[in-house]
Design a protein around this motif. Sequence first.
Motif, short mmCIF file in Angstrom:
data_model
loop_
_atom_site.label_atom_id
_atom_site.label_comp_id
_atom_site.label_asym_id
_atom_site.label_seq_id
_atom_site.Cartn_x
_atom_site.Cartn_y
_atom_site.Cartn_z
N MET A 1 49.91 54.40 25.28
CA MET A 1 49.67 53.18 26.05
C MET A 1 48.37 53.33 26.83
N ALA A 2 47.68 52.25 26.93
CA ALA A 2 46.42 52.25 27.67
C ALA A 2 46.70 52.28 29.16
N VAL A 3 45.73 52.78 29.89
CA VAL A 3 45.74 52.71 31.34
C VAL A 3 44.53 51.87 31.75
N ARG A 4 44.52 51.45 32.98
CA ARG A 4 43.49 50.52 33.46
C ARG A 4 42.08 51.05 33.22
N THR A 5 41.90 52.36 33.37
CA THR A 5 40.55 52.92 33.19
C THR A 5 40.09 52.89 31.73
N ASP A 6 40.99 52.58 30.79
CA ASP A 6 40.61 52.44 29.38
C ASP A 6 39.98 51.08 29.08
N VAL A 7 40.11 50.13 29.98
CA VAL A 7 39.67 48.76 29.71
C VAL A 7 38.20 48.68 29.28
N PRO A 8 37.24 49.30 29.98
CA PRO A 8 35.85 49.18 29.51
C PRO A 8 35.64 49.71 28.09
N ALA A 9 36.32 50.78 27.72
CA ALA A 9 36.19 51.32 26.36
C ALA A 9 36.77 50.36 25.33
N ARG A 23 31.42 36.97 21.44
CA ARG A 23 32.46 36.42 22.32
C ARG A 23 33.02 37.39 23.34
N GLU A 24 32.63 38.63 23.31
CA GLU A 24 33.10 39.63 24.27
C GLU A 24 31.91 40.14 25.07
N GLY A 25 32.19 40.87 26.14
CA GLY A 25 31.08 41.46 26.87
C GLY A 25 31.49 42.12 28.16
N ALA A 26 30.85 43.24 28.43
CA ALA A 26 31.13 44.02 29.64
C ALA A 26 30.71 43.29 30.90
N ASP A 27 29.95 42.20 30.76
CA ASP A 27 29.54 41.44 31.94
C ASP A 27 30.71 40.73 32.60
N ALA A 28 31.85 40.69 31.93
CA ALA A 28 33.04 40.00 32.46
C ALA A 28 34.17 41.00 32.70
N LEU A 29 33.85 42.23 33.07
CA LEU A 29 34.88 43.26 33.21
C LEU A 29 36.00 42.88 34.17
N GLU A 30 35.69 42.19 35.24
CA GLU A 30 36.75 41.80 36.18
C GLU A 30 37.80 40.92 35.50
N SER A 31 37.36 40.05 34.60
CA SER A 31 38.31 39.21 33.85
C SER A 31 39.19 40.07 32.96
N TYR A 32 38.60 41.07 32.33
CA TYR A 32 39.38 41.96 31.46
C TYR A 32 40.37 42.79 32.27
N ALA A 35 43.24 40.54 33.15
CA ALA A 35 44.09 40.32 31.98
C ALA A 35 44.96 41.55 31.71
N PHE A 36 44.38 42.74 31.84
CA PHE A 36 45.16 43.96 31.64
C PHE A 36 46.30 44.03 32.65
N ASP A 37 46.00 43.72 33.91
CA ASP A 37 47.04 43.74 34.95
C ASP A 37 48.15 42.75 34.62
N ALA A 38 47.80 41.57 34.14
CA ALA A 38 48.79 40.56 33.78
C ALA A 38 49.64 41.04 32.59
N MET A 39 48.99 41.68 31.61
CA MET A 39 49.73 42.22 30.46
C MET A 39 50.75 43.26 30.93
N GLN A 40 50.34 44.11 31.84
CA GLN A 40 51.24 45.14 32.37
C GLN A 40 52.45 44.50 33.05
N ALA A 41 52.22 43.43 33.78
CA ALA A 41 53.29 42.76 34.52
C ALA A 41 54.27 42.05 33.58
#
Length: 144
Positions: A1-9, A23-32, A35-41
């Motif tokens: 399972m991924a952890v939050r610090t895996d999101v940029p990779a 359609r993707e980009g590291a310039d929107a990391l806060e959005s990612y 989304a990861f936090d919401a997926m976890q919940a």
Amino acid sequence: MAVRTDVPAVVALLSDDTLGATREGADALESYFAAFDAMQAEGANHLIVGVGDGAVVASYQLTFITGLSLKATRRAQVESVRVAAPLRNAGIGALLMADAEARAREAGCGLIQLTTNRARSDAHRFYDRLGYEPSHLGYKKALG
């Protein structure tokens, strides 16, 4: 399972192809991260990563869906299967899909499904080889 610090990779993997680059980009990391936090919940929505030499080299998303159709068959939805470019065609994608199938069975799913962009002909051949059938026609609509 991924952890939050895996999101940029994972975002880097999503960005590393013809379609993802537009359609993707590291310039929107806060959005990612949000989304990861919401997926976890959600509890039934998982980001899985493959690690090699201490780095994330592959990922996919697996969501379990409980519904009434097909006599209430629980299903697993696979999304965003990615393998780092230098490692493609080395069997890692097949290992990811085998992992997804095992997790789906363990979660009581009787069906696993996915969609793939029409432009991804290599992906179509890959899923065909693994025994997936192009049984449906998918539609999408942007909601603004």
